[in-house]
Motif scaffolding. Structure first.
Motif, mmCIF file in Angstrom:
data_model
loop_
_atom_site.group_PDB
_atom_site.id
_atom_site.type_symbol
_atom_site.label_atom_id
_atom_site.label_comp_id
_atom_site.label_asym_id
_atom_site.label_seq_id
_atom_site.Cartn_x
_atom_site.Cartn_y
_atom_site.Cartn_z
ATOM 1 N N PHE A 110 19.958 -18.949 -8.780
ATOM 2 C CA PHE A 110 19.343 -17.592 -8.810
ATOM 3 C C PHE A 110 17.948 -17.286 -8.182
ATOM 4 N N ALA A 111 17.486 -18.175 -7.956
ATOM 5 C CA ALA A 111 16.099 -18.059 -7.276
ATOM 6 C C ALA A 111 16.584 -17.676 -5.797
ATOM 7 N N LEU A 112 17.448 -18.446 -5.063
ATOM 8 C CA LEU A 112 17.782 -18.201 -3.648
ATOM 9 C C LEU A 112 18.641 -16.670 -3.834
ATOM 10 N N ALA A 113 19.380 -16.298 -4.678
ATOM 11 C CA ALA A 113 19.999 -15.107 -4.733
ATOM 12 C C ALA A 113 18.836 -13.896 -5.014
ATOM 13 N N ALA A 114 18.048 -14.066 -5.808
ATOM 14 C CA ALA A 114 16.649 -13.192 -5.807
ATOM 15 C C ALA A 114 16.071 -12.863 -4.476
ATOM 16 N N ALA A 115 15.793 -13.756 -3.932
ATOM 17 C CA ALA A 115 15.314 -13.699 -2.512
ATOM 18 C C ALA A 115 15.941 -12.789 -1.685
ATOM 19 N N SER A 116 17.227 -12.731 -1.745
ATOM 20 C CA SER A 116 18.117 -11.930 -0.851
ATOM 21 C C SER A 116 18.674 -10.757 -1.716
ATOM 22 N N ALA A 117 18.231 -10.327 -2.604
ATOM 23 C CA ALA A 117 18.664 -9.337 -3.498
ATOM 24 C C ALA A 117 20.122 -9.304 -3.807
ATOM 25 N N THR A 118 20.630 -10.689 -4.120
ATOM 26 C CA THR A 118 22.016 -10.998 -4.405
ATOM 27 C C THR A 118 22.299 -11.072 -5.825
ATOM 28 N N VAL A 119 23.398 -10.450 -6.252
ATOM 29 C CA VAL A 119 23.917 -10.459 -7.606
ATOM 30 C C VAL A 119 24.499 -11.841 -7.835
ATOM 31 N N VAL A 120 24.421 -12.574 -9.118
ATOM 32 C CA VAL A 120 25.116 -13.687 -9.362
ATOM 33 C C VAL A 120 25.710 -13.511 -10.573
#
Length: 195
Positions: A110-120
């Motif tokens: 989730f932290a990695l996804a937040a950095a790239s504005a990616t939905v999980v």
């Protein structure tokens, strides 16, 4: 194609449909199938290619398919989740606390996804502890639009009685110790296999 066509017909145009195909295609086959699937307005196409960790293939599919792509449920840790080449611009990652070492490892995703504005979206096609972990992860880490994947069949017996059954499209997050519920001892006993 027939199943997707019938699902869209039965659901109508205002109901979102997702399709998990479990890694059957090459990138070229997935692009071909995506062209056929586009008219059905899928919310996402999940795990479309083999091998599932072909990040370059997933990135190409994301760029060219015209359908949002979900991938990552087969990752065994945060390192194995699709890379930035795939994730840029809010594409979907599907991850599993049961497959990737629990909620602590999922927090990294989730932290990695937040950095790239990616939905999980948390992969949760389970019963038992895997379902409980997925519900907690979705509630704690996800957004207001988080979903819990629900199986398309009923079980012969419910491990947590009816506590984890969706009601009005919602599952209540358990608040007890650990994952929130203990398995029903009678259900465990009735289905115990002894050798």
């Amino acid at each position: 194609m027939d199943a997707v066509r019938e699902a869209r017909k039965a659901a109508g145009d205002n109901v979102e449909i997702t399709l998990d195909v479990n890694c059957p295609w090459t990138v070229c086959e997935a692009l071909n199938m995506s062209a056929k699937l586009r008219p059905f307005n899928l919310r996402w196409l999940e795990e479309p290619i083999w091998p599932p960790e072909s990040f370059d293939g997933l990135a190409r599919l994301r760029r060219e398919s015209g359908i949002p792509i979900a991938a990552g449920e087969n990752a065994s840790n945060a390192v194995g989740v699709p890379t930035d080449a795939f994730c840029r611009r809010g594409r979907l990652r599907s991850t599993s606390p049961a497959k990737m070492g629990g909620i602590s490892e999922l927090q990294k995703v989730f932290a990695l996804a937040a950095a790239s504005a990616t939905v999980v979206m948390v992969h949760s096609f389970y019963d038992g502890p895997g379902l409980l972990a997925s519900v907690h992860a979705s509630a704690a880490l996800g957004s207001k639009d988080s979903l819990v994947e629900w199986r398309y069949f009923d079980l012969e017996a419910q491990l947590y009685a009816d506590a984890m059954l969706p009601k009005n499209g919602m599952i209540i997050v358990p608040h007890g110790p650990g994952l929130g519920y203990d398995p029903d001892a009678d259900v465990v006993r009735n289905f115990e296999v002894r050798s």
